[in-house]
Design an enzyme around this catalytic site. Structure first.
Site, PDB file in Angstrom:
ATOM      1  N   SER A  13       0.965  -1.313   0.021  1.00  0.00           N
ATOM      2  CA  SER A  13      -0.126   0.063  -0.104  1.00  0.00           C
ATOM      3  C   SER A  13       1.005   1.248  -0.124  1.00  0.00           C
ATOM      4  O   SER A  13       1.986   1.330  -0.042  1.00  0.00           O
ATOM      5  CB  SER A  13      -1.093  -0.062   1.058  1.00  0.00           C
ATOM      6  OG  SER A  13       0.026   0.182   2.451  1.00  0.00           O
ATOM      7  N   LYS A  14       0.120   2.184   0.027  1.00  0.00           N
ATOM      8  CA  LYS A  14       0.777   3.703  -0.025  1.00  0.00           C
ATOM      9  C   LYS A  14       1.914   3.763   0.869  1.00  0.00           C
ATOM     10  O   LYS A  14       3.144   4.442   0.680  1.00  0.00           O
ATOM     11  CB  LYS A  14       0.007   4.730   0.264  1.00  0.00           C
ATOM     12  CG  LYS A  14      -1.134   5.247  -0.795  1.00  0.00           C
ATOM     13  CD  LYS A  14      -1.081   6.587  -0.790  1.00  0.00           C
ATOM     14  CE  LYS A  14      -1.794   7.239  -2.216  1.00  0.00           C
ATOM     15  NZ  LYS A  14      -1.057   6.870  -3.062  1.00  0.00           N
ATOM     16  N   ARG A  15       1.901   3.149   2.286  1.00  0.00           N
ATOM     17  CA  ARG A  15       2.781   3.145   3.243  1.00  0.00           C
ATOM     18  C   ARG A  15       4.255   2.902   2.602  1.00  0.00           C
ATOM     19  O   ARG A  15       5.117   3.132   3.286  1.00  0.00           O
ATOM     20  CB  ARG A  15       2.555   2.244   4.446  1.00  0.00           C
ATOM     21  CG  ARG A  15       1.481   3.040   5.214  1.00  0.00           C
ATOM     22  CD  ARG A  15       1.560   1.979   6.564  1.00  0.00           C
ATOM     23  NE  ARG A  15       0.994   0.546   6.312  1.00  0.00           N
ATOM     24  CZ  ARG A  15       1.566  -0.671   6.424  1.00  0.00           C
ATOM     25  NH1 ARG A  15       2.622  -0.470   7.467  1.00  0.00           N
ATOM     26  NH2 ARG A  15       1.323  -1.715   6.316  1.00  0.00           N
ATOM     27  N   HIS A  16       4.217   1.785   1.658  1.00  0.00           N
ATOM     28  CA  HIS A  16       5.489   1.442   1.274  1.00  0.00           C
ATOM     29  C   HIS A  16       6.113   1.944   0.067  1.00  0.00           C
ATOM     30  O   HIS A  16       6.848   1.468  -0.762  1.00  0.00           O
ATOM     31  CB  HIS A  16       5.331  -0.252   0.989  1.00  0.00           C
ATOM     32  CG  HIS A  16       4.550  -1.018   1.961  1.00  0.00           C
ATOM     33  ND1 HIS A  16       3.248  -1.314   1.913  1.00  0.00           N
ATOM     34  CD2 HIS A  16       4.841  -1.438   3.317  1.00  0.00           C
ATOM     35  CE1 HIS A  16       2.897  -1.787   2.998  1.00  0.00           C
ATOM     36  NE2 HIS A  16       3.803  -2.108   3.857  1.00  0.00           N
ATOM     37  N   GLY A  17       5.595   3.311  -0.054  1.00  0.00           N
ATOM     38  CA  GLY A  17       6.163   3.946  -1.574  1.00  0.00           C
ATOM     39  C   GLY A  17       5.061   3.922  -2.378  1.00  0.00           C
ATOM     40  O   GLY A  17       3.731   3.680  -2.029  1.00  0.00           O
TER      41      GLY A  17
END
Ligand code: GLU
Length: 523
Positions: free
Chosen positions: A275-279
């Site tokens: 998800s977004k958290r990982h880039g």
């Protein structure tokens, strides 16, 4: 290019002459996630690659599943078209393309779903449910208190027809629920996972048609896959839990279900959903971050598929020639941003022609004000851009790296830099100043576009000055680029060109003079 595989038709393909029809069915609820991009890629490779290679008529459809009106995001459908087109996929039927079995946007097919819900009711496979949200909430809380799994208690399942008619008559809102068999099992045959068996008692009587007349995903998806003559359903693993309900729906309609193939999950490096958290996780982010579609396609193809466990580089044509659905693995794949960057750098450096690379850099460089946005192959800015691309392509991991790396080549003037950079470690500022003046004189009658002549002249000068070549080259490099690292000095001088070389040397000399006897050693 990899030689085409000699293959016999796989058992999951229909008999020769019968079509293969697959669909990608995104919901326009936001940007297209790379997981969706990977599913669309496998759909396309299966229909246009494997099916067509083996003499079947392979069609790839795009269907927009916009039945959940609350989650729609404005512009998302256009975003899906743009992302897929940028990625390099083409679909044969879809909302924007038309086709014989459309419309391909579910919100335009509401009447069809309503008819099909009525068919199920008339056959005893579905029923009207008049339970209010308050009652459903009370049931849920009671189940929770008794530590029972949540689910509809089938309160309306056996209402007598007269009550149903009276409720309808009086205008009570209702939904249509599927009457899931209470006993027995449902077997889901998945091409990738094998057989999965579910106890029917564990599956809820799910809503098929909502009170606003819109279908749920389950009804719309099953009806459309059947009416659009889909032969194989490729979709993400997260949909497996819905498969037994769908298999039951096909049976209730008396339809043969398509072959199911659930693609392995794409996990974030530390586990969990990417998800977004990982880039970056959306296709459009990779595009904006300077990834090229060929590299992303190559990388995504390997998230769940492999030819032989070894070969890594596959052009689009290689993939069309080698992809087989049978070699998709059930094991989750981990998304590795560093590996994707490696692929991107490989394509930039070894696969794209320099001219092609230069054109792809234009939007990134134009955003930074380094080239006019209309720069094309015949634009006066193009030759310099092309030379700059050739010079720096092995340093670009992404197209977005270009403005920082190429600014010194594309701008007339350098960004201000620290005078201390001009003075090599342990060197004396005055000696450096004198050396640069000597360089200025030495280059006055050398054509810097002639790399060999420039090199010979500067090496001879180093000897005359009693300096090591490297010691002399560093201040020149900084004077010309504003940095201590650059591509080879002589190619750099060639691309910067005689006028700017002269001007930058003069500016560096002036800079050193301005700093007079201040201590300028760069250590
Ligand atoms: N609309 C669903 C999605 O957004 C489609 C799932 C399927 O392919 O059946 O992923």
């Amino acid at each position: 290019m990899i030689a085409p595989a000699a293959e016999t038709a796989a058992s999951y393909l229909p008999p020769a002459g019968a079509p293969v029809r697959v669909r990608f069915a995104p919901s326009p609820t936001g940007s297209l996630h790379v997981g969706g991009g990977r599913t669309a890629l496998f759909d396309w490779l299966f229909a246009h690659g494997e099916a067509r290679r083996s003499g079947r008529d392979g069609a790839f459809l795009l269907r927009i599943e916009d039945t959940d009106q609350n989650r729609l995001v404005e512009g998302a459908t256009q975003g899906i078209y743009d992302a897929l087109s940028w990625f390099g996929l083409t679909w044969d039927e879809g909302p924007d393309k038309g086709g014989p079995l459309g419309p391909y946007t579910q919100s335009e097919r509401t009447a069809l779903y309503q008819e099909h819900a009525e068919t199920l009711i008339s056959r005893g496979h579905a029923y009207r449910c008049f339970c209010t949200p308050e009652r459903l909430e009370r049931v849920r809380q009671e189940q929770q208190a008794r530590k029972e799994p949540p689910g509809y208690d089938r309160h309306c399942r056996d209402l007598d027809p007269a009550t149903v008619a009276a409720n309808r008559e009086s205008g009570l809102p209702s939904v249509v629920r599927f009457a899931m068999p209470r006993d027995g099992e449902t077997r889901v045959h998945d091409l990738i996972r094998g057989e999965i068996v579910y106890r029917n008692a564990t599956i809820d009587d799910r809503v098929l048609l909502k009170s606003d007349g819109f279908p749920t995903y389950h009804l719309a998806n099953v009806v459309d896959d059947h009416l659009m003559a889909i032969t194989h359903i490729l979709r993400g693993d997260e949909w497996i839990p819905t498969a037994p309900l769908h298999i039951r729906l096909y049976a209730a309609f008396g339809w043969e279900p398509p072959i199911l193939a659930h693609m392995p999950l794409i996990l974030a490096p530390g586990g969990g959903k990417l998800s977004k958290r990982h880039g970056a996780s959306a296709m459009e982010e990779f595009r904006a971050n300077g990834f090229i579609p060929e590299a992303l396609m190559n990388y995504l193809a390997l998230l769940g598929w492999s030819l032989d466990g070894e070969t890594e580089i596959f052009s689009k044509d290689d993939l069309l020639e080698r992809f087989t659905l049978g070699r998709v693995s059930p094991s989750p794949a981990t998304f590795d941003h560093a590996k994707l960057r490696w692929f991107n750098q490989h394509y930039i450096n070894h696969v794209l022609s320099v001219g092609d690379l230069a054109l792809r850099l234009v939007p990134f460089l134009a955003d930074a004000g380094l080239v006019p946005s209309e720069t094309g192959p015949n634009h006066p800015a193009f030759p310099l851009l092309r030379d700059a691309s050739a010079l720096l392509k092995d340093r670009l991991e992404t197209l977005a790296d270009a403005p920082d790396l190429m600014g010194f080549l594309l701008r007339d003037e350098l960004d201000p830099y620290d005078a201390a950079l001009l003075v090599p470690k342990k060197a004396d500022p005055l000696a450096t100043l004198e050396a640069l003046v000597a360089v200025q004189e030495a280059l006055a009658d050398v054509d810097v576009t002639d790399e060999a002549a420039t090199e010979a002249r500067l090496r001879a000068l180093a000897e005359t000055l009693g300096m090591k070549a490297g010691q002399l080259f560093m201040p020149i490099r900084v004077a010309i680029t504003g940095r201590t690292q650059s591509p080879g000095l002589f190619e750099t001088l060639r691309v910067v060109g005689p006028d700017r070389v002269r001007a930058r040397l003069a500016a560096a000399i002036a800079l050193l003079r301005r700093h007079g006897d201040e201590s300028l050693s760069a250590d």
